[in-house]
Structures are given as structure tokens and as C-alpha cells.
Write a protein that holds these residues in place. Sequence first.
Motif, PDB file in Angstrom:
ATOM      1  N   ALA A   1       6.070 -18.085  -1.626  1.00 38.95           N
ATOM      2  CA  ALA A   1       5.294 -19.244  -1.178  1.00 38.95           C
ATOM      3  C   ALA A   1       5.482 -20.389  -2.169  1.00 38.95           C
ATOM      4  O   ALA A   1       5.372 -20.203  -3.384  1.00 38.95           O
ATOM      5  CB  ALA A   1       3.817 -18.875  -1.067  1.00 38.95           C
ATOM      6  N   ILE A   2       5.759 -21.583  -1.666  1.00 39.24           N
ATOM      7  CA  ILE A   2       6.054 -22.702  -2.566  1.00 39.24           C
ATOM      8  C   ILE A   2       4.797 -23.271  -3.216  1.00 39.24           C
ATOM      9  O   ILE A   2       4.824 -23.715  -4.367  1.00 39.24           O
ATOM     10  CB  ILE A   2       6.828 -23.812  -1.818  1.00 39.24           C
ATOM     11  N   ASP A   3       3.656 -23.249  -2.492  1.00 35.33           N
ATOM     12  CA  ASP A   3       2.471 -23.958  -2.981  1.00 35.33           C
ATOM     13  C   ASP A   3       1.989 -23.481  -4.349  1.00 35.33           C
ATOM     14  O   ASP A   3       1.720 -24.310  -5.235  1.00 35.33           O
ATOM     15  CB  ASP A   3       1.341 -23.865  -1.958  1.00 35.33           C
ATOM     16  N   PRO A   4       1.841 -22.176  -4.599  1.00 32.21           N
ATOM     17  CA  PRO A   4       1.366 -21.787  -5.940  1.00 32.21           C
ATOM     18  C   PRO A   4       2.327 -22.190  -7.054  1.00 32.21           C
ATOM     19  O   PRO A   4       1.900 -22.542  -8.158  1.00 32.21           O
ATOM     20  CB  PRO A   4       1.214 -20.269  -5.842  1.00 32.21           C
ATOM     21  N   TRP A   5       3.628 -22.160  -6.789  1.00 32.89           N
ATOM     22  CA  TRP A   5       4.591 -22.603  -7.800  1.00 32.89           C
ATOM     23  C   TRP A   5       4.398 -24.078  -8.130  1.00 32.89           C
ATOM     24  O   TRP A   5       4.339 -24.467  -9.303  1.00 32.89           O
ATOM     25  CB  TRP A   5       6.021 -22.377  -7.300  1.00 32.89           C
TER      26      TRP A   5
ATOM     27  N   ILE B   1      12.899 -22.575  -3.331  1.00 31.90           N
ATOM     28  CA  ILE B   1      12.307 -22.204  -2.043  1.00 31.90           C
ATOM     29  C   ILE B   1      12.477 -23.339  -1.035  1.00 31.90           C
ATOM     30  O   ILE B   1      12.796 -23.101   0.129  1.00 31.90           O
ATOM     31  CB  ILE B   1      10.816 -21.860  -2.236  1.00 31.90           C
ATOM     32  N   ASP B   2      12.277 -24.581  -1.490  1.00 28.03           N
ATOM     33  CA  ASP B   2      12.449 -25.748  -0.609  1.00 28.03           C
ATOM     34  C   ASP B   2      13.090 -26.864  -1.428  1.00 28.03           C
ATOM     35  O   ASP B   2      12.400 -27.628  -2.101  1.00 28.03           O
ATOM     36  CB  ASP B   2      11.107 -26.197  -0.043  1.00 28.03           C
ATOM     37  N   PRO B   3      14.418 -26.982  -1.396  1.00 27.07           N
ATOM     38  CA  PRO B   3      15.128 -27.952  -2.247  1.00 27.07           C
ATOM     39  C   PRO B   3      14.802 -29.411  -1.962  1.00 27.07           C
ATOM     40  O   PRO B   3      15.078 -30.266  -2.799  1.00 27.07           O
ATOM     41  CB  PRO B   3      16.607 -27.662  -1.943  1.00 27.07           C
TER      42      PRO B   3
ATOM     43  N   GLU C   1      10.854  -9.585 -10.059  1.00 27.15           N
ATOM     44  CA  GLU C   1      10.815  -9.582  -8.597  1.00 27.15           C
ATOM     45  C   GLU C   1       9.517  -8.960  -8.060  1.00 27.15           C
ATOM     46  O   GLU C   1       9.515  -8.257  -7.054  1.00 27.15           O
ATOM     47  CB  GLU C   1      12.024  -8.808  -8.032  1.00 27.15           C
ATOM     48  N   ILE C   2       8.410  -9.233  -8.747  1.00 25.49           N
ATOM     49  CA  ILE C   2       7.139  -8.663  -8.307  1.00 25.49           C
ATOM     50  C   ILE C   2       6.611  -9.467  -7.129  1.00 25.49           C
ATOM     51  O   ILE C   2       6.446 -10.671  -7.216  1.00 25.49           O
ATOM     52  CB  ILE C   2       6.099  -8.682  -9.444  1.00 25.49           C
ATOM     53  N   SER C   3       6.340  -8.817  -6.028  1.00 22.25           N
ATOM     54  CA  SER C   3       5.745  -9.476  -4.881  1.00 22.25           C
ATOM     55  C   SER C   3       5.182  -8.428  -3.945  1.00 22.25           C
ATOM     56  O   SER C   3       5.816  -7.419  -3.678  1.00 22.25           O
ATOM     57  CB  SER C   3       6.767 -10.330  -4.138  1.00 22.25           C
ATOM     58  N   LEU C   4       3.960  -8.684  -3.451  1.00 21.26           N
ATOM     59  CA  LEU C   4       3.322  -7.747  -2.535  1.00 21.26           C
ATOM     60  C   LEU C   4       3.484  -8.164  -1.084  1.00 21.26           C
ATOM     61  O   LEU C   4       3.039  -7.436  -0.190  1.00 21.26           O
ATOM     62  CB  LEU C   4       1.832  -7.632  -2.877  1.00 21.26           C
ATOM     63  N   SER C   5       4.101  -9.334  -0.849  1.00 25.18           N
ATOM     64  CA  SER C   5       4.320  -9.839   0.508  1.00 25.18           C
ATOM     65  C   SER C   5       3.019  -9.877   1.303  1.00 25.18           C
ATOM     66  O   SER C   5       2.928  -9.364   2.424  1.00 25.18           O
ATOM     67  CB  SER C   5       5.374  -8.980   1.227  1.00 25.18           C
TER      68      SER C   5
END
Length: 422
Positions: A76-80, A106-108, A34-38
Motif C-alpha cells: 500500500a502506498i499511503d503508509p509509505w 509502487i506508483d512512479p 519482505e514482511i507482509s500479511l496481505s
Amino acid sequence: MPTRSLYFIILLLHLSATIFSMNIPAATPLISNEISLSRPHLAQRFVRSGRHEQEKGNYEQALKQLHLALLADRYAIDPWRYCGEIALKIDRPHDAIIYLEHAITIDPDHTQTLFTLANAYHEIGNLAKAISLYQQLYDQHPNHPVIIYNYAYVLKKHDQVSQAIPYYLKSLDLKPDYADAHFGLSLAYLALGDFKKGWKEYEWRWAAYHEQPKTFHQPVWDGSEINGKKIFVYAEQGLGDTFQFMRYLKLLKDRGAYVIFQAQKPLKTLLTLCPYIDVLITEDSEIPPFDTYCALMSLPYAFGTHLESVPADIPYVYARESLVNHWKECLACDNAIKIGICWQGNAFYTNQSIRRAVAAKSLPVTTLAPLTQVPGVHFYSLQKMNGEEQLANLPQEFQVTTFNNIDEEHGRFMDTAAIIKN
């Protein structure tokens, strides 16, 4: 003093060092920890950098930038999805699935993500999952020709050939010049034995592979009267395709044609033995004068081939008699039924799609091991170039005899052809 943004970048680099020391993809530790810096703005900066590297073909560097984007904002969906696209591009479909499955949480309903994920499942052979995703995409976009074509393609791969044809046709209704759909439709028709439609559609293979057939001032042969005329036929695609389709050269000779055949250089020595070829050349040779011409794999279309008229005269590939006699003596002590096996296609194509197609037609040699239960048989390896290393890991009961240095002294395929005759 360092700026706040610089502190974040230093922290990102520190966190990413752990990820880069692990096996890529970094998706798994990111999900679990759950690493995230937001920091969405910082994430967008890394995404732009990653996309820039991706466009230049620097895929590993692009992944590193995109991983930093994920550390900055894991929601964010784009990097995934971009990581998934790159992983699929560099032949890591299992990694691609990890990235893309997270993206659709994130976006099904994200079309491009679902599309790439379906392709990734197709690549690993999970056709049921791929079909399910393509069905979802088709339901969302019932008039999108590319989605419909891919749905048809995976249905055909899943042995649902008849079901695939209506989707190919619908794709072509929406985009009549869609070469991939025409080519896929040709293979579907041919698989079902509808040669009349199949060979006609097969002429789209050139456009589907982004290639051009050879062109000359003389007319392309269309199946018309050929007696007394000189026809130039040129090989295309792989060596195996030439072996399969060169039987049509004999049909030309039987119709009274003078046959000039341009073969791949490795086949020159072997094909000089074919009595129905009047002149044999290779691509580095000057082409003699001719009246008409045709690509080798267009001959079935020109002849109007149907199931009952496939030329099947044997032999249509010939072996040198002296070599046949030599190998007859070498194998004389073996009174068992002699079975030659070959299990692996050429794995060295530079084209990724061709490598995948070859892999789909290959099999592990151990798959043949149950044949050892048949009494009175003896197996011989005819495998060359690649795949021979598999023989080192055979079950003890699966005995396979190998030949040393065949096809080297006498020319490509020369010993192999003579061995097969025995």
C-alpha cells in the motif's frame, strides 16, 4: 476464543516489537525481509489511526501506527508516503527518502509522493536529484503554480538564478497573489543585481512569512521629502539584518530627518553609540511622536537603491572608544595579521525553515583550516552562543585564539565591536 483479527493484531505487535527496537525508520527491515500479511483492510485501519495522530502532532506515535499498516500490507502506498511526510516534518530527511523511494516503486507517477521526495532531496542538499524530480513533476503538471514555484526555488538554490526567474513569473501568472513566489522572485532579482524589481518584490516578505508589518495612523514613508520630519523606523528579522540595513538610517539623517529607531533589545547598548540615531528605543518602550514611519528593510525600496547607490560609509556601527583602547593593549603583543572568524549562525530558532536557512549560511570551522598555510596570520574566534564546541576538534596546525567572557560585562556585541576595530 480470540477472533481471527485479534490473532493478526497480536502477530503485528510481535513483529513490530523487533522493528521498534531498531533505529527508525522501519522501512529498511520491511524491504529486506519482505514482511507482509496481505491484510489491506487492517492496514487502512492503522493508516487512519496514524493520520489521526499525525494531525494532532503526535509524530512518533503516528509513525508507529503507520509501521503497523506496512506490516499488514507493504504494497500500500499511503503508509509509505505518510511516513515520508512525517519524517521530513520532524527533520529526518534521510529517513523520509527511504520511505518515499519505496512509495514511488509502487506508483512512479504519484504526484504528492514525488513532490515530497523532491523536497527531501532538497533538504539533504542533493539539488541535482531534486531538480530532476521537479522537472518530472513540471512535465506532468505544467500549469500547477506550487510545483512551478518549487521548481524555480530549487533552481535558484542550485545557482541557476536566471533560469529560475521565468518559472517564478509563470507561477505568478497562474496565481498572482502567491506570496512565496513573489518573495522568491525578489531574492532572484536581488541576486542578479536587478534592485529596481527586487526591492519592490521584497515587500511580499511579510505575506511569505505570514506576518504583518506595523501600522499607524501616520503615512508610510515612500522616499518623499523628509527634511525636518520625524521618522520612526523599526527593526525586523534577525540581529544581523539590523546590522546590515541600519546604514540606511544615516541616509535619513543626511536628508535632514529626525530618526527614531526601534531596535532589538540586545543591540540597545551598542547602537546608542550611533550619531545618526536621534532616539533609540526597544519594543518595550513607548514610541515618541513621529510624522512618518518605515520598516528597516523597506528603506532600500523607498530610497530606490541600485548597485551603485548602496550606502557604504564606514563606520556605520561604532565601538566604545575606551573598549577599543583596552583591546588594543591586550592585542599589542601580536604583530601578525589578526583575523577574526565567525562560522555559525543562530541554531536555536524555533522556526524550522529559518533554522534551515541559517544552517545553509553556516560552515564547519575546519573549512577555514587551509588559511593556516598563509604565513604571518593569527586567527581569533568571534563565535558566540553556539558553534564554539567545534574548536575542540581542529587540526593541530589550525591555532585559533578564543576570548573569555566577552560581551558579558559591557553589553551584547560591545567587546566584539571593539575587538574588530583592532
